[in-house]
Structure formats: C-alpha cells, structure tokens
Design a protein around this motif. Structure first.
Motif, PDB file in Angstrom:
ATOM      1  N   GLN A   1      29.404  28.763   0.569  1.00  0.00           N
ATOM      2  CA  GLN A   1      28.184  29.867   0.727  1.00  0.00           C
ATOM      3  C   GLN A   1      28.577  30.660  -0.025  1.00  0.00           C
TER       4      GLN A   1
ATOM      5  N   GLY B   1      30.031  26.156  -6.223  1.00  0.00           N
ATOM      6  CA  GLY B   1      30.568  25.873  -4.618  1.00  0.00           C
ATOM      7  C   GLY B   1      31.855  25.007  -4.631  1.00  0.00           C
TER       8      GLY B   1
ATOM      9  N   LEU C   1      25.210  24.052  -3.845  1.00  0.00           N
ATOM     10  CA  LEU C   1      24.863  23.720  -2.710  1.00  0.00           C
ATOM     11  C   LEU C   1      23.343  24.621  -2.238  1.00  0.00           C
ATOM     12  N   MET C   2      22.209  24.155  -1.612  1.00  0.00           N
ATOM     13  CA  MET C   2      21.253  24.374  -0.514  1.00  0.00           C
ATOM     14  C   MET C   2      21.792  24.748   0.604  1.00  0.00           C
ATOM     15  N   TRP C   3      21.063  24.989   1.254  1.00  0.00           N
ATOM     16  CA  TRP C   3      21.526  26.395   2.743  1.00  0.00           C
ATOM     17  C   TRP C   3      20.256  25.454   3.729  1.00  0.00           C
ATOM     18  N   HIS C   4      20.833  25.402   5.059  1.00  0.00           N
ATOM     19  CA  HIS C   4      19.345  25.842   6.144  1.00  0.00           C
ATOM     20  C   HIS C   4      20.192  25.660   6.846  1.00  0.00           C
TER      21      HIS C   4
ATOM     22  N   SER D   1      24.064  24.639   7.655  1.00  0.00           N
ATOM     23  CA  SER D   1      24.796  23.574   7.030  1.00  0.00           C
ATOM     24  C   SER D   1      24.116  23.124   5.214  1.00  0.00           C
ATOM     25  N   SER D   2      24.665  22.340   5.026  1.00  0.00           N
ATOM     26  CA  SER D   2      23.620  22.017   3.333  1.00  0.00           C
ATOM     27  C   SER D   2      23.584  20.306   3.686  1.00  0.00           C
TER      28      SER D   2
ATOM     29  N   SER E   1      22.064  22.423  -4.876  1.00  0.00           N
ATOM     30  CA  SER E   1      21.339  23.803  -5.451  1.00  0.00           C
ATOM     31  C   SER E   1      20.718  23.615  -5.927  1.00  0.00           C
TER      32      SER E   1
END
Length: 305
Positions: free
Chosen positions: A30, A52, A72-75, A83-84, A88
């Motif tokens: 991240q 990444g 990657l996208m993240w939440h 986590s992803s 992205s």
C-alpha cells in the motif's frame, strides 16, 4: 508457539527477506515501498517503487528483485483489516524491478513476456544458475479476470519465458532442496502444485491433463498466499481467512496446521538466523511482522546479502 510482534504499522507488508545482518527487508504494497526492519523493529524506507510491490528476493548480484503487480485498490474489512478487491484505477500492467540496497536506485527489468504484458508479478525465487522463477497472478478488473502463469527470467534482463500457462491465480513459489522441483500455490483454488524442472526455465510436460502434480488442496476456504520451503523439503503455506501456516509433506500430502492467533490475512513467511529456525511472518491486513522460533529449519536460499 510464541509469536513476537517485531514491527507494526506497516502498510500491507509482504515478501520478507531475512538478511545476514539480522534485519528483514520487505515490501509495503500500500505504501509502494521497499522497507528494511531492523532486528529491534526500526523501519527505514530503502526505495519508493510505485505500483504494487509484492514478492522480493536477493539476486546473485546482492540486489533485491521485486515482483510489482502494477497497483491495487484498497478497502477496510470488518475488524479494521485492510484488503484489496482488485486493480487500481491507474493499473496498466506489472513489472520486475531491481533495487540497489546501498543507493536505493530502482531499475525496471521486465514489463512483458512473450509479447504479453506482465499482469501482476507476485512471488519470486532464484535457482542455482542465477535466474529466477516467478508467478504472474493475473489480474481482476471489474467482471474481467486475466489468467496467471509461471515465468522464468535472467537476472541481467536479457531473457524471459512463460513456462506454464494458464494457471488460476498462481501466488507463492519455491524450489525443493535439490532444486529439481518447482512448487507453486494457487490462491483461488487452494491448491499446491509441483513441477519437475528439466532445465532453467523449462518444466517437464505433465503426465496427464492436470497442470502438474497436485500435492495438496486445502479445505475450509483456506486461500493460499505465499510459501516457504523447509530444509527437510516440506512446504509451508501461508493462508488467508483461516490465518495460519499449513506445513505440507510433498511425499504424502500430510499437513500440520500452525495457527497465527488473531490474524486472518497471513500472507508470507521466510526463514533466517544462524540455524534457519527464525520464522518471519507477514500479517498484511493488520500491518504486522511477526517472529517465531520454528520447530524445523528453513531451507537456506541460493543468494543473500
């Protein structure tokens, strides 16, 4: 087994490397960095990598080779875990990077293989000849998924081949103690595969319709992330959701499970120390690097620094 928190507050750590000086070099996906954690837990950024950064290994020149998944996208999951769910918004392919540990300079070695973009290079292991095997996980974008592959490349940037395609989300990768067998773990199928190596970059053809020799399929929704090999040949699988380590005997498929308390995203492990029994484990979702004394020595890798 006692687990000591060596470092916390990392931003999705993976790819740990146990260095000869007792420090751990790892990626923070991240944060997009290569980071060194001292034996006392101090953290220093070695290089900013972008994208990444994922798996990492020391090459024959003493530099760190990094599998970069491209971003990657993240939440946030319930319980505060990070986590992803996928790529992205600015993802346009992955790469293999080389990092000078002294200067922090970063060089991109590969972005393609066989005329195809590298989708999401994930994990890496060097063989005795100085080349490296790596997994390309593939990529999930909305309702589209690129399939994965096993690849082999030369450390000087002069050649890369796709040795096995397609595979379903190949992630962890490692070599047997004699260097003749390649192990690869598929995340989404929870399968550990073995492949006979005929030459650097060349896998023996499978004997039936399966991709290779099926060593083990884990149950109970244990998704396999990375792996490490013990000196006795057993393969240690880091698992997601049932966060722990499964130690698999490849000769008979028997498994011993080691729970990592209070963790659901156990992603990587490596071995170090004078007797190779110091295990370093990344718990990515909570940003932790753990240390434990392992009952069996890990396999000493072909290169270190």
């Amino acid at each position: 087994m006692h687990f000591e928190a060596l470092a916390e507050g990392l931003q999705f750590p993976e790819g740990p490397i146990a260095m000869d000086d007792g420090s751990i070099v790892l990626v923070e996906i991240q944060r997009q960095t290569l980071t060194r954690v001292s034996s006392g837990g101090d953290k220093d950024i070695v290089a900013h990598l972008g994208g990444g950064p994922n798996g990492a290994a020391i090459g024959p020149d003493g530099h760190v080779y990094v599998c970069n998944n491209g971003g990657l996208m993240w939440h946030e999951l319930p319980g505060g875990y990070i986590s992803s769910p996928g790529a992205s918004d600015d993802w346009n392919g992955g790469s293999i990077q080389r990092v000078n540990l002294v200067t922090g300079s970063v060089e991109t070695l590969y972005e393609e293989c066989n005329g195809k973009l590298l989708r999401a290079p994930n994990d890496i292991v060097f063989d005795q000849s100085g080349g490296f095997w790596f997994t390309d996980l593939g990529k999930h974008i909305d309702d589209w998924r690129y399939l994965g592959a096993l690849c082999y490349a030369k450390a000087d940037g002069s050649g890369i081949v796709r040795a096995k395609f397609p595979m379903q989300s190949p992630n962890g990768i490692g070599l047997s103690p004699d260097g003749r067998t390649l192990y690869a773990a598929e995340t989404l199928t929870s399968r550990l595969w073995a492949f006979d190596i005929e030459a650097p970059g060349v896998l023996a053809p499978p004997k039936d319709l399966r991709p290779g020799r099926l060593v083990k399929t884990l149950t109970d929704y244990q998704l396999i992330d990375s792996l490490a090999v013990q000196a006795n040949g057993s393969v240690c699988l880091a698992t997601l959701f049932r966060g722990g380590i499964n130690v698999v005997n490849p000769s008979n498929g028997s498994t011993r499970y080691v729970d990592v308390p209070d963790e659901i995203l156990v992603t990587n492990l490596c071995f170090g120390g004078a007797d190779m029994r110091d295990a370093y484990i990344t718990c990515s979702g909570r940003g932790r690097l753990l240390k434990a004394r392992w009952p069996t020595a890990g396999l000493r890798l072909n290169h270190n620094a």
